[in-house]
Scaffold this motif. Structure first.
Motif, PDB file in Angstrom:
ATOM      1  N   LEU A 102      39.942  43.599  39.004  1.00 58.59           N
ATOM      2  CA  LEU A 102      39.634  42.444  39.829  1.00 58.59           C
ATOM      3  C   LEU A 102      40.877  42.005  40.598  1.00 58.59           C
ATOM      4  N   PRO A 103      40.709  41.373  41.754  1.00 56.74           N
ATOM      5  CA  PRO A 103      41.847  41.050  42.613  1.00 56.74           C
ATOM      6  C   PRO A 103      42.895  40.147  41.952  1.00 56.74           C
ATOM      7  N   TRP A 104      42.492  39.316  40.987  1.00 59.64           N
ATOM      8  CA  TRP A 104      43.448  38.384  40.394  1.00 59.64           C
ATOM      9  C   TRP A 104      44.110  38.942  39.133  1.00 59.64           C
ATOM     10  N   GLY A 105      44.007  40.256  38.917  1.00 59.39           N
ATOM     11  CA  GLY A 105      44.733  40.896  37.828  1.00 59.39           C
ATOM     12  C   GLY A 105      43.940  41.110  36.571  1.00 59.39           C
ATOM     13  N   ASN A 106      42.711  40.596  36.498  1.00 57.73           N
ATOM     14  CA  ASN A 106      41.850  40.854  35.352  1.00 57.73           C
ATOM     15  C   ASN A 106      40.945  42.045  35.656  1.00 57.73           C
ATOM     16  N   SER A 107      40.015  42.318  34.773  1.00 60.79           N
ATOM     17  CA  SER A 107      39.153  43.479  34.959  1.00 60.79           C
ATOM     18  C   SER A 107      37.798  43.243  34.315  1.00 60.79           C
ATOM     19  N   GLN A 130      34.260  40.717  30.907  1.00 62.71           N
ATOM     20  CA  GLN A 130      35.344  40.372  31.829  1.00 62.71           C
ATOM     21  C   GLN A 130      36.531  39.878  31.007  1.00 62.71           C
ATOM     22  N   ASP A 132      39.016  37.939  31.307  1.00 63.93           N
ATOM     23  CA  ASP A 132      39.417  36.537  31.226  1.00 63.93           C
ATOM     24  C   ASP A 132      38.302  35.617  30.728  1.00 63.93           C
TER      25      ASP A 132
END
Length: 293
Positions: A102-107, A130, A132
């Motif tokens: 994901l763009p904010w560093g999570n997945s 997810q 986060d």
């Protein structure tokens, strides 16, 4: 708007026909054959699929699955872009896993279980997590399979001839000790798929049907009442236990997708007590229409 189900059932083409509750008890003891894996073995999964993750619709394409590390292209229509990912394919367990950064560093991690009843038209049902949002699973599925090199049809059509030809039955209300009522937000009629077996799932007010959960597989041609069902609001999980002959049971674990709050879907899987260690695709999409008695 709540629709009077009994009054308008005949007028609504291809809608769910309500069945006599007593019939359900007869059906459950009639020696059903389970939706089991296709005897021909695991099919090739390379191709493209209509995809839905938590109610976000798009396309999933798979190539090179025979290597065990297929290339996966995921596209969510609302985002308007294709994402090129690498998956892990285990033909022994029929499990496709895909990690989506994901763009904010999570997945997100997608775990999708194969449905191979129709070997030439594989489907997948499962969920994603997810990083986060610990402890939550969100419904996901892939269907409407197209083999490599073929064009996707303009529209997907599902046959409901057996249902349409059925005779509408009268609701028989039997008030018995029952599980807590299902929340109104998930009630309705759903197009259903278990391991590639297509059918319908009806979630209804307890005052209208007992059991309030009914399942119909087109190839079987009759309704089954699912008396053993639970709803976990904290995780958005619907669990259904479907009795088969000889004491065998199937347990359906379905995770809700709520991106479109007024149009929920479910993705997940079922297990079968005589096939230990396997999960088989299961998913449901709510159809237009209302509920009521």
């Amino acid at each position: 708007m709540i629709v009077n189900w009994a009054r308008h059932a005949v007028r609504r083409a291809l809608r769910v026909n309500v069945v006599v509750a007593g019939l359900c008890a007869l059906v459950l003891g009639s020696g059903l054959v389970s939706p089991a894996p296709a005897a021909a073995g695991v099919p090739s999964i390379d191709g493209s699929y209509a995809f839905d993750g938590n109610g976000w619709k798009g396309t999933l394409s798979v190539s090179g699955a025979a290597s065990g590390s297929p290339s996966v292209t995921m596209r969510y229509d609302e985002l308007g872009r294709s994402e090129y990912l690498t998956g892990t394919w285990s033909p022994g367990s029929g499990t496709l896993s895909v990690v989506r950064p994901l763009p904010w560093g999570n997945s997100q991690t997608y775990t999708l279980f194969l449905g191979d009843h129709i070997a030439s038209s594989p489907v997948f049902g499962g969920y994603f997590t997810q990083s986060d949002i610990p402890g939550m699973r969100y419904g996901a599925y892939a269907d409407a399979y197209v083999r490599p090199g073929l064009a996707r049809p303009a529209a997907k059509a599902a046959s409901r001839a057996a249902e349409a030809a059925g005779t509408r039955a009268t609701v028989v209300q039997r008030r018995t000790a029952a599980a807590a009522s299902l929340p109104t937000g998930i009630l309705g009629a759903y197009d259903f798929n278990g391991n590639g077996w297509q059918g319908r799932l009806l979630l209804q007010f307890a005052e209208c049907l007992n059991p309030d959960t009914q399942m119909y597989y087109y190839e079987r041609g009759f309704w089954e009442g699912i008396a053993n069902r639970t709803w976990d609001a904290s995780t958005g999980t619907l669990t259904l236990v479907r009795p088969l002959s000889g004491g065998v049971t199937q347990t359906y674990t379905l995770y809700i997708g709520t991106h479109r709050a007024d149009d929920p879907m479910f993705g997940g899987y079922f297990t079968e007590s005589d096939v230990p260690g396997r999960q088989f695709a299961a998913f449901a999409d709510r159809s237009p229409g209302g509920v009521g008695c």
